[in-house]
Write a protein that holds these residues in place. Structure first.
Motif, PDB file in Angstrom:
ATOM      1  N   VAL A  97      15.593  74.417  45.535  1.00  0.00           N
ATOM      2  CA  VAL A  97      15.429  73.676  44.315  1.00  0.00           C
ATOM      3  C   VAL A  97      14.008  73.780  43.729  1.00  0.00           C
ATOM      4  O   VAL A  97      14.061  73.893  42.494  1.00  0.00           O
ATOM      5  N   ALA A  98      12.853  73.480  44.548  1.00  0.00           N
ATOM      6  CA  ALA A  98      11.469  73.568  43.906  1.00  0.00           C
ATOM      7  C   ALA A  98      11.392  75.127  43.351  1.00  0.00           C
ATOM      8  O   ALA A  98      10.717  75.003  42.179  1.00  0.00           O
ATOM      9  N   LEU A  99      11.862  76.087  43.982  1.00  0.00           N
ATOM     10  CA  LEU A  99      11.711  77.717  43.184  1.00  0.00           C
ATOM     11  C   LEU A  99      12.462  77.482  41.860  1.00  0.00           C
ATOM     12  O   LEU A  99      11.797  78.050  41.301  1.00  0.00           O
ATOM     13  N   ALA A 100      13.568  77.056  42.012  1.00  0.00           N
ATOM     14  CA  ALA A 100      14.524  77.008  40.937  1.00  0.00           C
ATOM     15  C   ALA A 100      13.698  76.094  39.578  1.00  0.00           C
ATOM     16  O   ALA A 100      13.865  76.629  38.630  1.00  0.00           O
ATOM     17  N   LEU A 101      13.248  74.927  40.214  1.00  0.00           N
ATOM     18  CA  LEU A 101      12.619  74.229  39.019  1.00  0.00           C
ATOM     19  C   LEU A 101      11.312  74.794  38.560  1.00  0.00           C
ATOM     20  O   LEU A 101      10.973  74.968  37.288  1.00  0.00           O
ATOM     21  N   ALA A 102      10.676  75.417  39.343  1.00  0.00           N
ATOM     22  CA  ALA A 102       9.310  76.387  38.942  1.00  0.00           C
ATOM     23  C   ALA A 102       9.931  77.568  37.969  1.00  0.00           C
ATOM     24  O   ALA A 102       9.022  77.652  37.019  1.00  0.00           O
ATOM     25  N   GLU A 103      10.838  78.122  38.309  1.00  0.00           N
ATOM     26  CA  GLU A 103      11.278  79.198  37.546  1.00  0.00           C
ATOM     27  C   GLU A 103      11.615  78.777  36.118  1.00  0.00           C
ATOM     28  O   GLU A 103      11.312  79.331  35.153  1.00  0.00           O
ATOM     29  N   SER A 104      12.405  77.764  36.115  1.00  0.00           N
ATOM     30  CA  SER A 104      12.781  77.061  34.903  1.00  0.00           C
ATOM     31  C   SER A 104      11.720  76.641  33.967  1.00  0.00           C
ATOM     32  O   SER A 104      11.445  76.792  32.921  1.00  0.00           O
ATOM     33  N   GLU A 105      10.810  75.954  34.584  1.00  0.00           N
ATOM     34  CA  GLU A 105       9.573  75.439  33.924  1.00  0.00           C
ATOM     35  C   GLU A 105       8.699  76.894  33.447  1.00  0.00           C
ATOM     36  O   GLU A 105       8.370  76.667  32.173  1.00  0.00           O
ATOM     37  N   ALA A 106       8.773  77.738  34.160  1.00  0.00           N
ATOM     38  CA  ALA A 106       8.157  79.104  33.663  1.00  0.00           C
ATOM     39  C   ALA A 106       8.702  79.481  32.626  1.00  0.00           C
ATOM     40  O   ALA A 106       8.112  79.933  31.546  1.00  0.00           O
ATOM     41  N   GLU A 107       9.906  79.691  32.404  1.00  0.00           N
ATOM     42  CA  GLU A 107      10.877  80.211  31.430  1.00  0.00           C
ATOM     43  C   GLU A 107      10.587  79.399  30.084  1.00  0.00           C
ATOM     44  O   GLU A 107      10.596  79.926  29.145  1.00  0.00           O
ATOM     45  N   ALA A 108      10.485  77.896  30.348  1.00  0.00           N
ATOM     46  CA  ALA A 108      10.212  77.255  29.083  1.00  0.00           C
ATOM     47  C   ALA A 108       8.969  77.386  28.565  1.00  0.00           C
ATOM     48  O   ALA A 108       9.063  77.553  27.508  1.00  0.00           O
ATOM     49  N   ILE A 109       7.773  77.598  29.210  1.00  0.00           N
ATOM     50  CA  ILE A 109       6.405  77.928  29.030  1.00  0.00           C
ATOM     51  C   ILE A 109       6.463  79.048  28.251  1.00  0.00           C
ATOM     52  O   ILE A 109       6.078  79.102  27.133  1.00  0.00           O
ATOM     53  N   ALA A 110       7.055  80.004  28.642  1.00  0.00           N
ATOM     54  CA  ALA A 110       7.088  81.359  28.105  1.00  0.00           C
ATOM     55  C   ALA A 110       7.579  81.041  26.849  1.00  0.00           C
ATOM     56  O   ALA A 110       7.375  82.096  25.910  1.00  0.00           O
ATOM     57  N   GLN A 111       9.007  80.802  26.586  1.00  0.00           N
ATOM     58  CA  GLN A 111       9.526  80.511  25.512  1.00  0.00           C
ATOM     59  C   GLN A 111       8.910  79.777  24.474  1.00  0.00           C
ATOM     60  O   GLN A 111       8.845  80.175  23.174  1.00  0.00           O
ATOM     61  N   ALA A 112       8.191  78.845  24.805  1.00  0.00           N
ATOM     62  CA  ALA A 112       7.396  77.933  24.089  1.00  0.00           C
ATOM     63  C   ALA A 112       6.046  78.700  23.521  1.00  0.00           C
ATOM     64  O   ALA A 112       5.966  78.664  22.304  1.00  0.00           O
ATOM     65  N   GLU A 113       5.858  79.577  24.406  1.00  0.00           N
ATOM     66  CA  GLU A 113       4.403  80.219  23.823  1.00  0.00           C
ATOM     67  C   GLU A 113       5.075  81.443  22.800  1.00  0.00           C
ATOM     68  O   GLU A 113       4.215  81.791  21.971  1.00  0.00           O
ATOM     69  N   ALA A 114       6.256  82.174  23.111  1.00  0.00           N
ATOM     70  CA  ALA A 114       6.759  83.149  22.369  1.00  0.00           C
ATOM     71  C   ALA A 114       7.145  82.463  20.899  1.00  0.00           C
ATOM     72  O   ALA A 114       6.802  82.847  19.778  1.00  0.00           O
ATOM     73  N   ALA A 115       7.733  81.071  20.881  1.00  0.00           N
ATOM     74  CA  ALA A 115       7.963  80.682  19.705  1.00  0.00           C
ATOM     75  C   ALA A 115       6.645  80.168  18.644  1.00  0.00           C
ATOM     76  O   ALA A 115       6.511  80.261  17.681  1.00  0.00           O
ATOM     77  N   SER A 116       5.747  79.804  19.280  1.00  0.00           N
ATOM     78  CA  SER A 116       4.380  79.437  18.748  1.00  0.00           C
ATOM     79  C   SER A 116       3.713  80.831  18.399  1.00  0.00           C
ATOM     80  O   SER A 116       3.111  80.692  17.192  1.00  0.00           O
ATOM     81  N   ARG A 117       3.738  82.041  18.682  1.00  0.00           N
ATOM     82  CA  ARG A 117       3.289  83.104  18.271  1.00  0.00           C
ATOM     83  C   ARG A 117       4.029  83.760  17.206  1.00  0.00           C
ATOM     84  O   ARG A 117       3.560  83.904  16.152  1.00  0.00           O
TER      85      ARG A 117
END
Length: 120
Positions: A97-117
């Motif tokens: 679960v911790a790994l899945a949460l970390a991956e989900s959080e990393a994806e959300a951050i990457a998407q937010a950064e891509a959207a801001s760019r």
């Protein structure tokens, strides 16, 4: 960027407050504290979610997988093999679960950064 919705979480809030109160009155070092708590979780056959709450503190205390295995070996004669095997399964679930949460959080951050760019 949208903010996360706020949820009313009285049970989690109470548990967090109890944990903070316990830490304020406990004078153990981080490593001893996490070992004590994990041993208690094993003894009471705690569910995976209880172990999940202790992963970050264990990582911060530099608690290794080998030390976790040593802990389980050390307490097995006292709590019994069934509890230790159950704990091993629950701990594995918590890590998943911790790994899945970390991956989900990393994806959300990457998407937010891509959207801001894209907006720049």
């Amino acid at each position: 960027m949208a903010t996360a919705p706020e949820f009313d979480t009285p049970v989690l809030d109470t548990i967090a407050a109890m944990t903070i109160d316990s830490l304020e009155h406990c004078h153990m070092d981080e490593r001893t504290l996490i070992i004590s708590r994990i041993a208690a979780l094993v003894a009471m056959d705690a569910p995976a979610i209880s172990y999940l709450a202790h992963i970050n503190p264990a990582v911060k205390a530099d608690f290794t997988v080998e030390q976790l295995q040593d802990l389980l070996v050390a307490i097995a004669p006292v709590v019994g093999t069934a509890r230790v095997m159950s704990a091993a399964g629950h701990i594995a679930q918590a890590f998943g679960v911790a790994l899945a949460l970390a991956e989900s959080e990393a994806e959300a951050i990457a998407q937010a950064e891509a959207a801001s760019r894209t907006m720049s």
